[in-house]
Design a protein around this motif. Structure first.
Motif, short mmCIF file in Angstrom:
data_model
loop_
_atom_site.label_atom_id
_atom_site.label_comp_id
_atom_site.label_asym_id
_atom_site.label_seq_id
_atom_site.Cartn_x
_atom_site.Cartn_y
_atom_site.Cartn_z
N GLN A 11 3.09 -9.08 -1.23
CA GLN A 11 1.79 -8.72 -0.67
C GLN A 11 1.58 -9.47 0.63
OE1 GLN A 11 -0.31 -6.37 -2.05
NE2 GLN A 11 1.48 -6.06 -3.31
N PRO A 12 0.82 -8.89 1.58
CA PRO A 12 0.52 -9.62 2.82
C PRO A 12 -0.34 -10.85 2.51
CG PRO A 12 -0.65 -7.51 2.75
CD PRO A 12 0.22 -7.57 1.54
N TYR A 13 -0.25 -11.83 3.39
CA TYR A 13 -1.06 -13.04 3.21
C TYR A 13 -2.55 -12.72 3.30
CZ TYR A 13 3.02 -16.05 3.50
OH TYR A 13 4.21 -16.67 3.26
N VAL A 14 -2.94 -11.87 4.27
CA VAL A 14 -4.33 -11.46 4.43
C VAL A 14 -4.38 -9.97 4.74
CG1 VAL A 14 -5.17 -13.71 5.21
CG2 VAL A 14 -4.36 -12.05 6.89
N GLU A 15 -5.53 -9.37 4.43
CA GLU A 15 -5.76 -7.95 4.71
C GLU A 15 -7.13 -7.79 5.35
OE1 GLU A 15 -5.38 -6.19 0.84
OE2 GLU A 15 -3.21 -6.00 1.05
N VAL A 16 -7.36 -6.64 5.95
CA VAL A 16 -8.66 -6.34 6.54
C VAL A 16 -9.74 -6.53 5.48
CG1 VAL A 16 -10.10 -4.52 7.56
CG2 VAL A 16 -7.71 -4.79 8.28
N GLY A 17 -10.81 -7.24 5.86
CA GLY A 17 -11.92 -7.49 4.96
C GLY A 17 -11.85 -8.86 4.29
N ASP A 18 -10.68 -9.49 4.31
CA ASP A 18 -10.56 -10.82 3.70
C ASP A 18 -11.35 -11.84 4.49
OD1 ASP A 18 -8.83 -9.74 1.85
OD2 ASP A 18 -7.04 -10.78 2.61
N ARG B 254 -13.91 -13.30 9.07
CA ARG B 254 -13.44 -12.15 8.28
C ARG B 254 -12.42 -11.39 9.10
NH1 ARG B 254 -15.85 -9.16 4.01
NH2 ARG B 254 -17.67 -10.48 4.27
N ILE B 255 -11.30 -11.02 8.48
CA ILE B 255 -10.27 -10.22 9.15
C ILE B 255 -10.85 -8.82 9.36
CG2 ILE B 255 -7.94 -9.26 9.00
CD1 ILE B 255 -7.85 -12.29 9.08
N VAL B 256 -10.91 -8.39 10.62
CA VAL B 256 -11.44 -7.05 10.90
C VAL B 256 -10.35 -6.08 11.35
CG1 VAL B 256 -13.79 -7.79 11.39
CG2 VAL B 256 -12.15 -7.72 13.24
#
Length: 75
Positions: free
Chosen positions: A15-22, A49-51
């Motif tokens: 899984q990616p480390y972070v995703e949009v919305g995290d 927040r990751i946008v």
């Protein structure tokens, strides 16, 4: 705010480390960047927040290229 990353050697089922919305904190590992066969953890420099993830998994990143957009008001 843009932070850089590339994911060329992530395992296929990982899984990616972070995703949009995290939501991320300062120091959160966003991704791994490979440079000259050395794997470097890229840490977030600010809370927010990751946008947007601006580069596709496995694509080459150029120096200075924006790879993540982070909204610091979204923390």
């Amino acid at each position: 705010t843009g932070l850089e990353s590339d994911f060329p050697y992530r395992a296929v089922d990982a899984q990616p480390y972070v995703e949009v919305g995290d939501r991320v904190k300062k120091g959160t590992v966003l991704c791994i960047v490979e440079a000259m066969k050395l794997m470097n953890e890229i840490e977030c420099e600010t809370a927010g927040r990751i946008v947007e993830v601006c580069l596709e998994d496995g694509k080459m990143a150029e120096y200075g290229e924006v790879l993540f957009r982070i909204d610091p008001t979204g923390a």
